[in-house]
Design a protein around this motif. Structure first.
Motif, PDB file in Angstrom:
ATOM      1  N   SER A  51      33.960 -15.308 -93.698  1.00 12.33           N
ATOM      2  CA  SER A  51      35.204 -14.565 -93.821  1.00 12.33           C
ATOM      3  C   SER A  51      35.374 -13.573 -92.684  1.00 12.33           C
ATOM      4  N   ARG A  52      34.272 -12.912 -92.318  1.00  7.76           N
ATOM      5  CA  ARG A  52      34.352 -11.938 -91.227  1.00  7.76           C
ATOM      6  C   ARG A  52      34.702 -12.609 -89.901  1.00  7.76           C
ATOM      7  N   VAL A  53      34.098 -13.759 -89.660  1.00  4.52           N
ATOM      8  CA  VAL A  53      34.390 -14.478 -88.418  1.00  4.52           C
ATOM      9  C   VAL A  53      35.848 -14.914 -88.377  1.00  4.52           C
ATOM     10  N   LEU A  54      36.326 -15.492 -89.463  1.00  7.83           N
ATOM     11  CA  LEU A  54      37.686 -16.032 -89.489  1.00  7.83           C
ATOM     12  C   LEU A  54      38.754 -14.952 -89.464  1.00  7.83           C
ATOM     13  N   ASN A  55      38.457 -13.816 -90.072  1.00  6.46           N
ATOM     14  CA  ASN A  55      39.432 -12.731 -90.101  1.00  6.46           C
ATOM     15  C   ASN A  55      39.317 -11.805 -88.898  1.00  6.46           C
ATOM     16  N   GLY A  56      38.169 -11.864 -88.219  1.00  9.97           N
ATOM     17  CA  GLY A  56      37.976 -11.047 -87.032  1.00  9.97           C
ATOM     18  C   GLY A  56      37.992  -9.559 -87.281  1.00  9.97           C
ATOM     19  N   ASN A  57      37.603  -9.158 -88.480  1.00  6.94           N
ATOM     20  CA  ASN A  57      37.704  -7.731 -88.829  1.00  6.94           C
ATOM     21  C   ASN A  57      36.347  -7.038 -88.935  1.00  6.94           C
TER      22      ASN A  57
END
Length: 348
Positions: free
Chosen positions: A20-26
């Motif tokens: 999720s962190r990778v895909l959202n870039g947040n």
């Protein structure tokens, strides 16, 4: 079967939270982990569920333009022409669409990654420029990715690239083979028989097709078509400069050089001048593409003019749904032999 975020996490051997962190870039993620996650996304064709506003539409107002090297005028001209034509009916903000230029650096893996990211953003269209990598595994992965994009409603246009059958992609394919044949036939008609060839990277379709055209012209003239006077290298000036030394080592009596493109030709011309050789009195040189600097080179370069801007503009209109697709999804774009001062008959 729907691929879930948990499936991606399992493939990448990370937690769902990391995916999720990778895909959202947040949230900061180690580069190696990020690459592993994006590879898993590509392999599984995972598409992130976006916000409700995105789900309400089949596609967004985003258009992706993939290039090998944005600093290369060949790609810059086409990318600019595509962007100039992607506005039109259907966009939410005055008919405009957002163009994102994706620089792959010639990497097949990066090409697939960008397509995955554009798929996840539900891009309205994707335009892929330039030649393809000739690798069976990559071709299969690319074909699957293009089918997934077109099935989801994304228009895919291949500009200056061979067709990708059974993917739903439209191809505007340059006649590189015909152009290569014309260049060498021109040199042969001038009387040249000792002709060196500076080719591009061996794994590229553009390289193979232009070289095949060269060899077809040699064969038609009854000359050998082996690789003894062919040197491969990148499509850049340094490659042309280096290749001259190797070609002259193999045949000191060389009278003409065919370069893979105009940039390579400039490097070849510089190397010849450094050796005290005159162009075209001692050695004739030809390029390919007719990039803007070709007419201003000294001497002006004989080349094959490809309609890069027109092809890019047409690709943009097709991508935006403003021009009808060519019959059968394929149009062959022909070049034009442009004879200038860099070629002349060999010295008697």
């Amino acid at each position: 079967m729907t691929v879930t975020l948990a499936d991606v996490a399992a493939r990448a051997q990370v937690s769902p939270a990391t995916v999720s962190r990778v895909l959202n870039g947040n949230y900061p993620v180690a580069e190696a982990t990020r690459e592993r996650v994006l590879s898993a996304v590509a392999e599984l064709d995972y598409v992130l569920n976006g916000p409700a506003s995105a789900l309400a539409a089949a596609t967004s107002d985003l258009v992706g333009i993939l290039v090998n090297d944005i600093a290369d005028p060949f790609f810059g001209i086409m990318a600019g022409a595509v962007q100039s034509e992607i506005g039109g009916p259907g966009g939410r903000a005055g008919g405009e669409r957002l163009a994102v230029v994706c620089n792959t650096g010639g990497s097949p893996e990066r090409e697939l990654t960008y397509l995955t990211l554009l798929q996840r953003q539900r891009a309205a269209a994707v335009v892929i420029t330039g030649g393809a990598v000739e690798d069976t595994e990559h071709a299969a992965a690319l074909g699957a990715k293009l089918r997934r994009l077109t099935d989801a409603g994304t228009r895919v246009v291949l500009c200056g690239r061979p067709p990708a059958p059974d993917t739903g992609a439209v191809a505007l394919a340059f006649d590189n083979r015909g152009g290569g044949r014309e260049l060498t036939a021109h040199l042969l008609a001038l009387g040249h028989r000792r002709i060196g060839y500076i080719a591009g990277p061996e794994e590229r379709t553009t390289t193979r097709h232009r070289l095949e055209g060269h060899r077809e012209a040699l064969a038609a003239a009854g000359l050998p078509t082996g690789s003894e006077l062919t040197v491969h290298g990148p499509y850049d000036r340094a490659s042309g400069f280096r290749a001259i030394g190797e070609l002259l080592r193999r045949d000191p009596d060389l009278t003409a050089v065919v370069a893979a493109n105009d940039t390579v030709a400039l490097g070849a011309c510089a190397a010849l001048r450094e050796r005290g050789l005159s162009i075209p009195d001692d050695v004739s040189v030809v390029g390919f593409d007719d990039l803007p600097f070709s007419v201003d080179a000294t001497p002006a370069l004989t080349t094959v003019r490809l309609p890069l801007h027109d092809a890019g503009a047409r690709a943009g209109r097709i991508a935006a749904g403003r021009e009808k697709e060519p019959s059968g999804g394929l149009a062959v774009v022909h070049g034009e032999l442009t004879v200038r001062a860099s070629t002349a008959p060999p010295r008697a």
